[in-house]
Write a protein that holds these residues in place. Structure first.
Motif, short mmCIF file in Angstrom:
data_model
loop_
_atom_site.label_atom_id
_atom_site.label_comp_id
_atom_site.label_asym_id
_atom_site.label_seq_id
_atom_site.Cartn_x
_atom_site.Cartn_y
_atom_site.Cartn_z
N GLY A 114 0.78 -1.24 0.00
CA GLY A 114 0.00 0.00 0.00
C GLY A 114 0.80 1.28 0.00
O GLY A 114 0.24 2.36 -0.14
N ASP A 115 2.13 1.18 0.16
CA ASP A 115 2.85 2.46 0.21
C ASP A 115 3.29 2.95 -1.17
O ASP A 115 3.82 4.06 -1.31
N GLY A 116 3.08 2.14 -2.20
CA GLY A 116 3.34 2.62 -3.57
C GLY A 116 4.80 2.53 -4.01
O GLY A 116 5.11 2.85 -5.16
N ALA A 117 5.66 2.13 -3.11
CA ALA A 117 7.09 2.07 -3.45
C ALA A 117 7.47 0.67 -3.92
O ALA A 117 6.99 -0.32 -3.38
N ALA A 118 8.32 0.61 -4.96
CA ALA A 118 8.79 -0.69 -5.42
C ALA A 118 9.49 -1.38 -4.26
O ALA A 118 10.19 -0.73 -3.47
N PRO A 119 9.30 -2.71 -4.12
CA PRO A 119 9.92 -3.42 -3.00
C PRO A 119 11.42 -3.14 -2.92
O PRO A 119 12.11 -3.11 -3.93
N GLY A 120 11.89 -2.90 -1.73
CA GLY A 120 13.31 -2.63 -1.52
C GLY A 120 13.69 -1.17 -1.67
O GLY A 120 14.83 -0.80 -1.43
N THR A 121 12.76 -0.36 -2.11
CA THR A 121 13.06 1.06 -2.22
C THR A 121 12.27 1.82 -1.16
O THR A 121 11.31 1.31 -0.60
N GLY A 122 12.69 3.00 -0.89
CA GLY A 122 12.04 3.77 0.17
C GLY A 122 11.37 5.02 -0.35
O GLY A 122 11.06 5.12 -1.54
N ARG A 123 11.19 5.94 0.55
CA ARG A 123 10.57 7.20 0.17
C ARG A 123 11.61 8.31 0.29
O ARG A 123 12.53 8.24 1.12
#
Ligand SMILES: [Zn+2]
Ligand SMILES: [Zn+2]
Length: 371
Positions: free
Chosen positions: A149-158
């Motif tokens: 649900g956070d919209g970020a590709a797995p392994g990446t952050g904001r």
């Protein structure tokens, strides 16, 4: 100036020795009462302006001194003109002026509950009679499983949003009583979050949600009426940081050619021949739970209504059942053979006034009282 100018201290309800903080407090309190957003008074707009003008003058040391010494005339001579400001919304004024939010909500992204979903489920009258379990399917936005649900590709952050520098809001400056009027709005790039994803999740394109077809059983209670809605909690669209919405399933009950529903009652008709009506008959009447036998006495008239107690629809409240009302229809022969015609003519000849006289005997009155 045609109208009398009111004393600014009086307008704010403070005395002449009021501190800066007291002036601010007084204005804040009055603004809450008088702003046209909240006040119903027809002159709220005018009164708010007066109070705002008083505040404008008294909150500035220079204009306050001028006013203290020379009053309204002094201000005019000193070149002061009140700001013809944009009232804006009350919460705008409060966030701009006091740096807080009047209604307790923050301009940061709110925890939003998911939207509700509407759908329709069709059932038969017999199913409405007995109650039924149906599977309904709806398309709902659900939280993306890939990115949780956070919209970020797995392994990446904001990362910090470059649109607002991480503040989550943008300020728009316009002219106001405070010299400049700051209107705050959520940053369109990050939606108020202050951060954006480094690389969007591919499964949901960074939205954090995907549309999914969901099927689940729904229990339709006996006695449901056409058009009623059943709420299935938590099966609607996923929220954004909040709980999911609900599904509202509108139940449509298909009409049954044998029965007309009237609330919890069922209405049917029974056809009698003229001989059956005159001689009395025992007839089978369809009901929602099988045929019922109905005894019709000799002399039954067209349009008479018999009531089968407790043979209607179950009450949705779970107590008892409605009735079934049976309307009597008498069939009149449309085509007669020569012999039938002769017999009817003979009958007509033999029939007298007494043949058709209503019988108002004791038992008939008793019967009609209970029917
Ligand atoms: Zn995703
Ligand atoms: Zn931003």
């Amino acid at each position: 100036m045609a109208t009398a100018e009111r004393d600014y201290y009086e307008l704010l309800g403070i005395d002449r020795s009021a501190t800066e903080a007291e002036i601010k407090r007084a204005f804040r309190k009055l603004a809450r009462e008088l702003h046209p957003d909240v006040s119903e008074a027809h002159d709220a707009h005018e009164r708010f302006r007066e109070v705002a003008q008083a505040y404008e003058v008294l909150s500035n040391a220079e204009t306050r001194e001028l006013y203290d010494r020379y009053g309204h005339a002094g201000l005019r001579r000193g070149g002061f003109t009140p700001t013809d400001f944009d009232l804006g919304s009350l919460s705008d004024i409060f966030s701009a002026f006091f740096g807080d939010d009047l209604f307790g909500a923050t301009t940061r992204q709110r925890r939003a509950r998911g939207a509700d979903v509407g759908t329709v489920v069709e059932i038969e009258l017999a199913e409405a009679f007995a109650g039924v379990k149906k599977t309904i399917s709806v398309e709902v936005a659900v939280t993306c499983a890939t990115c949780a649900g956070d919209g970020a590709a797995p392994g990446t952050g904001r990362v910090t949003c470059s649109g607002c520098g991480g503040a989550g809001r943008l300020q728009q400056v316009s002219r106001s009583i405070f010299g400049e009027f700051v209107r705050t709005q959520a940053c369109p790039r990050c939606g108020g979050a202050g951060t954006v994803v480094e690389r969007p999740c591919e499964a949901c394109d960074g939205a954090g949600r995907i549309v999914d077809e969901r099927a689940f059983p729904v229990e339709i209670p006996a006695g449901i009426h056409d058009g009623q809605q059943i709420r299935i909690r938590g099966e609607g669209h996923a929220g954004r940081g909040g709980p999911p919405g609900d599904v509202f399933a509108e139940v449509r009950v298909r009409p049954d050619p044998r029965f007309v529903r009237d609330g919890d009652d069922i209405v049917t008709a029974v056809d009698l021949t003229i001989a059956q009506a005159a001689l009395g008959a025992r007839v089978a009447v369809p009901t929602l739970d099988g045929d019922a036998e109905l005894e019709l006495p000799a002399g039954t008239q067209p349009g008479e209504v018999r009531v089968l107690r407790g043979r209607g629809m179950p009450s949705l409240q779970g107590r008892g059942r409605g009735n079934q009302r049976v309307h009597v229809n008498v069939l009149v022969p449309r085509r007669l053979t020569a012999e039938q015609r002769r017999l009817l003519e003979e009958f007509e000849h033999l029939a007298g006034e007494d043949t058709y006289r209503p019988d108002e005997g004791f038992f008939d009155r008793l019967r009609s009282a209970f029917s």
